[in-house]
Enzyme design. Sequence first.
Site, short mmCIF file in Angstrom:
data_model
loop_
_atom_site.label_atom_id
_atom_site.label_comp_id
_atom_site.label_asym_id
_atom_site.label_seq_id
_atom_site.Cartn_x
_atom_site.Cartn_y
_atom_site.Cartn_z
N PHE A 19 7.55 6.04 -11.50
CA PHE A 19 8.55 6.06 -10.44
C PHE A 19 9.92 6.49 -10.95
O PHE A 19 10.95 5.96 -10.56
CB PHE A 19 8.64 4.69 -9.75
CG PHE A 19 8.33 4.81 -8.28
CD1 PHE A 19 7.02 4.83 -7.84
CD2 PHE A 19 9.34 4.94 -7.35
CE1 PHE A 19 6.73 4.99 -6.49
CE2 PHE A 19 9.06 5.10 -6.00
CZ PHE A 19 7.76 5.12 -5.57
N GLY A 45 13.66 14.60 -8.11
CA GLY A 45 13.25 15.50 -7.04
C GLY A 45 14.30 15.61 -5.97
O GLY A 45 15.50 15.48 -6.24
N CYS A 105 8.66 3.95 4.73
CA CYS A 105 9.04 2.64 4.19
C CYS A 105 10.35 2.64 3.41
O CYS A 105 11.29 1.94 3.79
CB CYS A 105 7.93 2.13 3.28
SG CYS A 105 6.44 1.80 4.20
N LEU A 114 0.84 -1.21 0.00
CA LEU A 114 0.00 0.00 0.00
C LEU A 114 0.87 1.25 0.00
O LEU A 114 1.83 1.33 0.75
CB LEU A 114 -0.87 0.04 1.26
CG LEU A 114 -1.77 -1.14 1.58
CD1 LEU A 114 -2.41 -0.96 2.94
CD2 LEU A 114 -2.84 -1.27 0.50
C1 UDX Z 1 6.07 2.82 -0.59
C2 UDX Z 1 5.77 1.78 -1.71
O1 UDX Z 1 5.41 2.48 -2.90
C3 UDX Z 1 4.65 0.84 -1.27
O2 UDX Z 1 4.44 -0.13 -2.27
C4 UDX Z 1 5.07 0.19 0.04
O3 UDX Z 1 4.13 -0.69 0.51
C5 UDX Z 1 5.34 1.24 1.09
O4 UDX Z 1 6.36 2.14 0.61
P1 UDX Z 1 5.01 5.10 0.25
O5 UDX Z 1 6.09 5.13 1.28
O6 UDX Z 1 3.63 5.41 0.68
O7 UDX Z 1 4.95 3.66 -0.45
O8 UDX Z 1 5.42 6.17 -0.85
P2 UDX Z 1 5.72 6.18 -2.41
O9 UDX Z 1 4.55 6.67 -3.14
O10 UDX Z 1 6.30 4.90 -2.84
O11 UDX Z 1 6.84 7.33 -2.47
C6 UDX Z 1 8.05 7.20 -1.71
C7 UDX Z 1 8.90 8.42 -1.86
O12 UDX Z 1 9.47 8.48 -3.16
C8 UDX Z 1 8.19 9.74 -1.67
O13 UDX Z 1 9.02 10.60 -0.91
C9 UDX Z 1 8.01 10.27 -3.08
O14 UDX Z 1 7.92 11.67 -3.11
C10 UDX Z 1 9.26 9.75 -3.74
N1 UDX Z 1 9.15 9.58 -5.19
C11 UDX Z 1 8.24 8.72 -5.70
C12 UDX Z 1 10.02 10.26 -6.04
O15 UDX Z 1 10.86 11.04 -5.60
N2 UDX Z 1 9.92 10.04 -7.39
C13 UDX Z 1 9.02 9.17 -7.93
O16 UDX Z 1 9.00 9.02 -9.17
C14 UDX Z 1 8.15 8.49 -7.06
#
Ligand code: UDX
Length: 471
Positions: free
Chosen positions: A280, A284, A291, A184
């Site tokens: 993904f 940034g 997580c 999630l």
């Molecule tokens: C993550 C996993 O996506 C999820 O499958 C797992 O179960 C828990 O960890 P989450 O921590 O809610 O989920 O955040 P996510 O949406 O994955 O983003 C993580 C970080 O990466 C954020 O700080 C986001 O801003 C950053 N990010 C994400 C980027 O810098 N670039 C991207 O392209 C995507």
Amino acid sequence: MKVYKILYIAMVLLKEKLKEIQTENIKKEVKVGIIGAGYVGLVTAAGLAYKGYNVLLVEKDKEKLKKIKQGICPFYEPDLQRYLLEGIESGRLSFRENISELVSECRYIFVCVGTPIKDDSTYDMYYLDIVAKEIANNLKNDFRIIIIRSTVPPGTGRWFKKAILRYRRGVKANFEVVSMPEFLREGNAIYDFFNPSRIIIGSDNYDIGKEVSELYSDFGAPILIVSLEEAEIIKLASNAFLAMRISFINSIANLAEVFDSNIENIRLGIGLDPRIGTEFLKAGIGFGGSCLPKDLSALISVFNNYQINPILFEAVKIINDERIDIFINKIKKALWNIKNKILTVWGVSFKANTDDIRESPALKIIPKLVQEGAFINVYDPKGLHNFQSYIQKNYPHFSNSIKLIENIYESTVNSSAILITNDWDEYKRVNYYNIYELMETPIIIDGRNIVNPLEMREIGFEYYSIGNNIK
Ligand code: UDX
């Protein structure tokens, strides 16, 4: 002929409806216990209740439980409160005081307790051990399936099993342990729960794995039954892979800046290869949250523990840690001097649609700017209350330099620059003409590449972002 056709269709529909009612009734009979009402536990509880199961929830934090019982979600997660209330009102989601009641009532017990990371970057198994003991002390003759959803290092499921047997001190126990990692995303947890990309079930016993998979048979997702350790590795490897993609694109963004290129064009160019894809790969100021950073550090510890070279994951971490200084340098380069200036920070939660500030880049950026003499106006649609507690606890001496402001326009008054540190949609919708007038010097430094550079420059802003050279 026509009448026959109508009758036939009516019969098919009736049969479908009867099947649906039958399934609903079977589900109502199935009691599912959930231990722990954090993100994973609460979403799983509300979601399974919505799906028709009879869900029983145990949470040891009394204050938190009190809120949940009233249908109040203890953290911000879009739509969760609605599903929580629905579950309580329908009677399909109820609460129990302790784990012993779950063990006596439920065939399926989901363990969703926290596994925080310790100073040495290994997972803390304290809460899991407590749960193992409680379960062991209350197992009777009825068979129980214990499903671990907490994120854990490989080998945990087997340890959990062993721990239960130890606490039983040789007394026979009728149970099986299954590993079922969750994927999630915060801010999208409800959507992800009902639309999972895959269901991974790790079990030593295929039939048990199959039985657990039946709970998720109508989710429309591929189901993979694997070994306990394979499931545990899949979870850590998935998060490490996501982290690796982000550090990858951030490294390429550093190169793009040298050649005055746009990282978004580069992302598209790379991602059009279907083997790579564009998801993904947004450059940034680095990944945060509860997580990715934690699981990456823990994976490095696991590798070290087994004398496997963790160099790939160490590089991912180093690149991510460097993002903070790269952003600070960008700010300094754009502003020349930051001492005694008001800087506006938009974004303290680690990403949009959550109030979670854990491992948020802003927590590292803001104190560094204050140390250099800047005054910070902070705005975030949901994260301000958590940020306030964080500052009071960790930087009480900075409280005169940091102002929390609940109105996005007000946060820009007399400001020398807006620093965008997370990616709420609201930042795209504000009236930048008004903001231009409110600021002392109209500069935007966008750490998430979220607003439109052309529009900003047309209004008159000096606009800087990630993966674009400072002009
Ligand atoms: C993550 C996993 O996506 C999820 O499958 C797992 O179960 C828990 O960890 P989450 O921590 O809610 O989920 O955040 P996510 O949406 O994955 O983003 C993580 C970080 O990466 C954020 O700080 C986001 O801003 C950053 N990010 C994400 C980027 O810098 N670039 C991207 O392209 C995507």
